[in-house]
Design a protein around this motif. Structure first.
Motif, PDB file in Angstrom:
ATOM      1  N   VAL A 215       1.061  -1.479  -0.197  1.00 17.63           N
ATOM      2  CA  VAL A 215      -0.211   0.030  -0.394  1.00 17.63           C
ATOM      3  C   VAL A 215       0.699   1.036   0.388  1.00 17.63           C
ATOM      4  O   VAL A 215       0.870   2.228  -1.044  1.00 17.63           O
ATOM      5  N   GLU A 218       2.026   1.898  -3.205  1.00 19.00           N
ATOM      6  CA  GLU A 218       2.017   2.519  -4.164  1.00 19.00           C
ATOM      7  C   GLU A 218       1.343   4.093  -4.001  1.00 19.00           C
ATOM      8  O   GLU A 218       0.971   4.770  -4.818  1.00 19.00           O
ATOM      9  N   ARG A 234      -4.504  -0.139  -4.474  1.00 19.57           N
ATOM     10  CA  ARG A 234      -4.098  -0.350  -2.345  1.00 19.57           C
ATOM     11  C   ARG A 234      -5.570  -0.612  -2.468  1.00 19.57           C
ATOM     12  O   ARG A 234      -5.506  -1.383  -1.120  1.00 19.57           O
ATOM     13  N   TYR A 237      -4.849  -4.201  -1.820  1.00 20.62           N
ATOM     14  CA  TYR A 237      -4.668  -4.866  -0.719  1.00 20.62           C
ATOM     15  C   TYR A 237      -5.494  -4.540   0.814  1.00 20.62           C
ATOM     16  O   TYR A 237      -4.983  -5.244   1.186  1.00 20.62           O
ATOM     17  N   GLU A 287      -5.178   6.440   3.621  1.00 24.24           N
ATOM     18  CA  GLU A 287      -5.665   6.646   1.978  1.00 24.24           C
ATOM     19  C   GLU A 287      -6.880   7.198   1.802  1.00 24.24           C
ATOM     20  O   GLU A 287      -7.036   8.016   0.837  1.00 24.24           O
TER      21      GLU A 287
END
Length: 403
Positions: A215, A218, A234, A237, A287
């Motif tokens: 993650v 990326e 991501r 994952y 994220e």
């Protein structure tokens, strides 16, 4: 907080329109808040679970062909049924097997031999079925094995038909079928899932840290042409490696034999689980912040992208070291680099608020940028706490071969 504020306003506005207190003309939802972590199409764990009933049926079928037991084709048939029950209920197959065997011998067999021959009407048979179902449904409570086990054995063993007959040999064949199918079911289950809970814990920890490394790798993609591809990777994952790990570690934690591992008491294992859960939360928050920030990244200087790449690469190195269970303090070795990079990144962001650069970026861009900075700092703090508990765990003690 800004995201929560906008979402709350939209919910309030929607409720007012639905209640008729506000006109619907011109009403439009400006932001669509959705769960970005939907189940991925490919998940190794789900694939293994899907293979389990097929593996049980094939094994039982081959056993029937080679050994030709008295139960005959009922062994693969019943083995496949029990495998689906185990898969749906998530129960231990050994517990289901023992429960069904005891239900057959202690509940179904006496009813089959002593009660059913005395019934001569349909009303009496229906009354028996109702009482049998009610008793075990009540006694079973929340246990799927105790609820369904006696009922399944009642249907299989009694063989109710218009021309009802009673045979001692039929009950023996049913018992043998259950023994063989249950044995195959349990053996295949533990071949798919190792019996040692400490190995399950180590495997899930390795998968978790590998997912975190992928993650963070990326996050380093700065080319706009690859950002959407990186977001999809991501997401995969997160769904397959990161998010399931804390629950799997907690399950393995409950089955550890702490007397065999005196250096790893329950308190340390619980702190390890809490640190993994904290990293998962912080990485998920990063994220969300990164997705919002990526919308404006093209308006920012290239130097910020370079620093983001260096931070992502450093975090990835730490997670890779943890995934390999390498000795030493991996986080401490990178702490100085991370602190320097975060200071430089903070300074570059502060420079964006100067009079010269203020016209290039808006308040929304700065807000999203500061949100991402805070998320990165939170992840680094969680990783520092995790390194502390990682140093306290005796990893060779869990990895020692034991039979």
């Amino acid at each position: 907080l800004e995201i929560l504020y906008r979402a709350s306003r939209e919910v309030l506005r929607t409720m007012e329109v639905l209640a008729g207190r506000e006109p619907s003309r011109g009403f439009r939802v400006s932001s669509h808040v959705r769960d970005i972590f939907q189940p991925a199409r490919w998940d190794p764990d789900r694939f293994i679970h899907a293979l389990y009933p097929s593996a049980v049926f094939i094994t039982a079928f081959v056993f029937w062909i080679l050994m030709n037991p008295p139960a005959g084709p009922k062994v693969p048939m019943f083995g496949g049924i029990l495998a689906i029950v185990v898969l749906l209920s998530r129960a231990n197959p050994l517990a289901i097997w023992i429960t069904m065997l005891l239900a057959l011998l202690l509940a179904v067999a006496p009813v089959y031999w002593l009660v059913m021959p005395a019934l001569s009407t349909g009303f009496g048979l229906l009354s028996l079925i109702f009482m049998f179902s009610f008793v075990f449904g009540y006694l079973g409570g929340t246990s799927p094995a105790l609820k369904s086990g006696p009922m399944i054995m009642f249907v299989v063993a009694t063989g109710i038909s218009n021309q009802q007959s009673y045979s001692f040999q039929a009950m023996v064949d049913t018992s043998l079928m259950l023994l063989l199918a249950g044995a195959i079911l349990t053996v295949v289950y533990y071949l798919f899932k190792p019996m040692r809970p400490e190995q399950n814990l180590l495997r899930n920890l390795r998968r978790f840290f590998q997912g975190c490394a992928r993650v963070t790798a990326e996050f380093a993609l700065v080319d706009p042409a690859y950002r959407e591809k990186g977001r999809r990777k991501r997401k995969r994952y997160f769904q397959s490696l990161v998010l399931p790990a804390p629950g799997a570690i907690q399950t393995a934690q409950q089955h550890l034999d702490y007397e065999l591992y005196p250096d790893n008491p329950p308190e340390k294992v619980q702190r390890l689980h809490d640190s993994v859960q904290s990293i998962a939360y912080r990485l998920e928050s990063l994220e969300l912040a990164h997705v919002r920030f990526a919308e404006h990244s093209s308006d920012l200087p290239a130097s910020l992208d370079l620093l983001r790449y260096q931070v992502s690469e450093t975090l990835q190195r730490v997670f890779d070291c943890w995934a390999g269970f390498e000795p030493g303090d991996a986080f401490a070795q990178q702490r100085g680099t991370l602190e320097r990079l975060m200071r430089d990144l903070q300074q570059r962001v502060n420079n964006l608020e100067t009079a010269e650069d203020r016209l290039l970026v808006g308040d929304r861009v700065l807000t999203d940028l500061y949100t991402m900075l805070g998320s990165v700092r939170g992840l680094i703090a969680a990783m520092g706490n995790a390194q502390g508990i990682i140093n306290q765990i005796n990893w060779p003690q869990w990895a020692t071969a034991r039979f």
